[in-house]
Write a protein that holds these residues in place. Sequence first.
Motif, short mmCIF file in Angstrom:
data_model
loop_
_atom_site.label_atom_id
_atom_site.label_comp_id
_atom_site.label_asym_id
_atom_site.label_seq_id
_atom_site.Cartn_x
_atom_site.Cartn_y
_atom_site.Cartn_z
N VAL A 98 -13.87 -76.79 37.31
CA VAL A 98 -14.35 -75.51 37.87
C VAL A 98 -15.62 -75.75 38.68
O VAL A 98 -15.78 -75.18 39.77
N ASP A 99 -16.51 -76.59 38.19
CA ASP A 99 -17.73 -76.88 38.95
C ASP A 99 -17.40 -77.53 40.29
O ASP A 99 -18.00 -77.21 41.32
N GLN A 100 -16.43 -78.45 40.27
CA GLN A 100 -16.03 -79.11 41.51
C GLN A 100 -15.42 -78.10 42.49
O GLN A 100 -15.73 -78.11 43.68
N LEU A 101 -14.60 -77.20 41.98
CA LEU A 101 -13.99 -76.19 42.85
C LEU A 101 -15.03 -75.21 43.39
O LEU A 101 -14.92 -74.74 44.53
N GLU A 102 -16.03 -74.89 42.57
CA GLU A 102 -17.10 -74.02 43.06
C GLU A 102 -17.89 -74.70 44.17
O GLU A 102 -18.32 -74.04 45.13
N GLN A 103 -18.09 -76.02 44.05
CA GLN A 103 -18.77 -76.74 45.13
C GLN A 103 -17.93 -76.73 46.40
O GLN A 103 -18.47 -76.55 47.51
N GLN A 104 -16.61 -76.90 46.28
CA GLN A 104 -15.75 -76.83 47.45
C GLN A 104 -15.79 -75.44 48.07
O GLN A 104 -15.80 -75.30 49.30
N LEU A 105 -15.80 -74.40 47.23
CA LEU A 105 -15.87 -73.04 47.74
C LEU A 105 -17.18 -72.82 48.49
O LEU A 105 -17.20 -72.18 49.56
N ALA A 106 -18.26 -73.36 47.95
CA ALA A 106 -19.54 -73.21 48.64
C ALA A 106 -19.52 -73.95 49.98
O ALA A 106 -20.10 -73.47 50.97
N GLN A 107 -18.83 -75.09 50.05
CA GLN A 107 -18.72 -75.81 51.33
C GLN A 107 -17.92 -74.99 52.33
O GLN A 107 -18.26 -74.95 53.52
N TRP A 108 -16.85 -74.35 51.87
CA TRP A 108 -16.02 -73.57 52.79
C TRP A 108 -16.72 -72.29 53.24
O TRP A 108 -16.30 -71.68 54.23
N GLN A 109 -17.77 -71.88 52.57
CA GLN A 109 -18.56 -70.73 53.02
C GLN A 109 -19.45 -71.08 54.21
O GLN A 109 -19.90 -70.21 54.92
#
Length: 189
Positions: A98-109
């Motif tokens: 989940v932490d890794q996916l949240e980091q990816q989501l932040a990158q896509w923002q």
Amino acid sequence: MRPASQGPAPRRLSAVPTQRQDAASGPSRSSGSRSGDGGPGSGGPNKKRTRYTARAAILMLVLCALVLALAYPLQQYFSQSSQIDQLKQQNADKRAEVDQLEQQLAQWQDPDYVKIQARLRLHYVFPGETGLRLLGAGDAASGGPDGTTGPSQGSSAWYAQLWNSVTAATGAPPSSPSSPSSPTSATGR
């Protein structure tokens, strides 16, 4: 016979020990009489003392009952504790994911990251830029004049591809669509 004035009788040695007759008289462990003196409750002079008493047997039964009563709950406790440890490990793995996916989501923002990914993955260009695509030797030979592959140039019908895969699996050479095989060509007629 010896007169009483000469003292106690000499002791006799034997392999079997005898009961002492001159033991201190006092309260005994059993029902008030000494074992082996033939008194009431002793069962006679030849009765052997058992190794375990009734109290010891009852105590052993109670201990066995406790062990049996506690065995299953303890087994369940240890199996559940191992399951809890496994679930904690899975939980930690999922949290890391989940932490890794949240980091990816932040990158896509980030709009700059989106632009870079659009250029790399989708080959987008900004207005006014010229997009270049380098083709390898295999890409240019199979493609059309603009570098795209048309359905009529590089592929055959699906049933021909299926039949070629079946014949390749059996070890027979695949037939080409331009020269169909006929039963007469195999016999030479």
